[in-house]
Design an enzyme around this catalytic site. Structure first.
Site, PDB file in Angstrom:
ATOM      1  N   ILE A 144       0.811  -1.232   0.000  1.00 30.04           N
ATOM      2  CA  ILE A 144       0.000   0.000   0.000  1.00 30.04           C
ATOM      3  C   ILE A 144       0.840   1.275   0.000  1.00 30.04           C
ATOM      4  O   ILE A 144       0.307   2.358  -0.213  1.00 30.04           O
ATOM      5  CB  ILE A 144      -1.016   0.047   1.164  1.00 30.04           C
ATOM      6  CG1 ILE A 144      -0.316  -0.075   2.514  1.00 30.04           C
ATOM      7  CG2 ILE A 144      -2.110  -0.978   0.977  1.00 30.04           C
ATOM      8  CD1 ILE A 144      -1.143   0.433   3.665  1.00 30.04           C
ATOM      9  N   TYR A 192       4.306   2.275  17.441  1.00 21.88           N
ATOM     10  CA  TYR A 192       3.130   1.609  16.855  1.00 21.88           C
ATOM     11  C   TYR A 192       1.849   2.339  17.261  1.00 21.88           C
ATOM     12  O   TYR A 192       1.018   2.690  16.423  1.00 21.88           O
ATOM     13  CB  TYR A 192       3.061   0.136  17.291  1.00 21.88           C
ATOM     14  CG  TYR A 192       1.710  -0.476  17.014  1.00 21.88           C
ATOM     15  CD1 TYR A 192       1.334  -0.784  15.708  1.00 21.88           C
ATOM     16  CD2 TYR A 192       0.792  -0.707  18.038  1.00 21.88           C
ATOM     17  CE1 TYR A 192       0.068  -1.312  15.439  1.00 21.88           C
ATOM     18  CE2 TYR A 192      -0.465  -1.233  17.773  1.00 21.88           C
ATOM     19  CZ  TYR A 192      -0.816  -1.534  16.478  1.00 21.88           C
ATOM     20  OH  TYR A 192      -2.067  -2.046  16.222  1.00 21.88           O
TER      21      TYR A 192
END
Length: 350
Positions: free
Chosen positions: A68, A158
């Site tokens: 992506i 994250y």
């Protein structure tokens, strides 16, 4: 009216594949993309998890090996198919690893999402379900955690990628009233489909608790390292809200149903969890009960970025999406054990 077509990124992964299955069962057409960085593939056209999803549902999955972050690859999928909605799972997802290689996390999780959103806008697709995380809340200031809890005080890169992406999505919805975004903040997905045909099969050493416990129980690993035994919890180990993967997948279908059926636009965030916290050692004991196997473990130091206790208040999802978790800890462990015992080496041993 023809059923909507949903582009699913990260569709060959653990959460993605289970959600694709539930989406197909609910009548959606599905196009999957995945770069296979954390999904098993034998080199066949369809990754093994999605091949088994087709087998279980009897329905076709269109799959493209796409990264992506690659603008051209993403655009080509939109040019080939008339996409109505996007469910975005593709991400690097290990808290500890993100502290070691933050740039890769920011690039994959944020640049990748931006590329995807630009391609959506260029193709007049404005309905988006985002795979967010309870990590956006950081160390909880109160429990259970509601959607009103402050976000942004994240303890890992994250978590920050998920928080920053939510902020981008909010800005996007403010700037262009055509966007309708549902951000699902999940707690800790575990378990497997009841068939035992699909489940969690991480590449290399598992970063999540449940696949590690399962691999110890099946004899693939000698023992579990329990990170931290001095947390302020009932047994000193970290407490989390574990949610069955099928409940989680059904939550995504409910989010897609909401986007499909309402004219309302804007940004909506919902917690997906059970509202009950279990410690690492609670999970070990429950798994031993479900499997009849001993799970050896050793207590080691805490990992950077881990919080002591986190569990959800998911009443908003019940109220707005008509969703709530139905499956408890015993079912989570039983279904994980069925998957692991039938597939001791994961997807690699068909």
């Amino acid at each position: 009216m023809a059923p909507p077509t949903v582009l699913v990124t990260g569709g060959a992964g653990y959460i993605g594949s289970h959600t694709v299955l539930e989406m197909l069962n609910a009548g959606y057409n599905v196009i999957c993309v995945d770069n296979l960085c954390n999904a098993y593939s034998s080199g066949a056209k369809l990754p093994e998890a999605l091949s088994r999803v087709q087998e279980i549902t009897g329905k076709k999955v269109n799959f493209y090996r796409v990264d992506i972050t690659d603008r051209e690859q993403v655009r080509s999928v939109f040019q080939e198919h008339k996409i109505d909605m996007v469910a975005h799972f593709a991400a690097l997802k290990a808290v500890g690893e993100s502290c070691r290689i933050p740039l890769q996390y920011y690039h994959n999780n944020m640049t990748g999402t931006n590329v995807l959103l630009e391609a959506m806008a260029d193709n007049n697709v404005f309905k988006f379900v985002y795979s967010s995380s309870a990590t956006v809340y950081g160390e909880p200031k109160f429990l259970p955690v509601t959607e009103e809890h402050p976000t942004g005080n994240c303890t890992s890169p994250y978590g920050k990628t998920k928080y920053f992406t939510e902020e981008i999505l909010k800005d996007l919805c403010k700037s262009d009233k055509r966007w309708a975004v549902v951000s699902l903040r999940y707690f800790n997905p575990v378990g497997a489909h009841i068939s035992g045909r699909i489940g969690e099969d991480p590449n290399g050493e598992p970063n999540n608790l449940m696949p590690y416990i399962a691999q110890v129980a099946v004899g693939r690993r000698p023992s579990l390292s329990v990170y931290g035994s001095d947390f302020p919890t009932h047994d000193g180990t970290g407490v989390r809200d574990y949610i069955h993967i099928v409940d989680l997948a059904e939550g995504h279908v409910k989010a897609l149903d909401k986007l499909r059926n309402i004219a309302e636009t804007g940004f909506f965030a919902y917690n997906l969890g059970t509202g009950v916290g279990y410690s690492v050692l609670d999970m070990v004991k429950a798994f031993e009960k479900a499997s009849g196997k001993k799970v050896n473990y050793t207590l080691v130091d805490r990992r950077s970025g881990d919080v002591a206790t986190c569990y959800a208040d998911a009443t908003l999802a019940d109220k707005k999406l008509g969703w709530k978790a139905e499956r408890g800890i015993d079912k989570m462990c039983e279904d994980t054990w069925r998957w692991q015992s039938q597939n001791p080496n994961g997807y690699a041993n068909k």
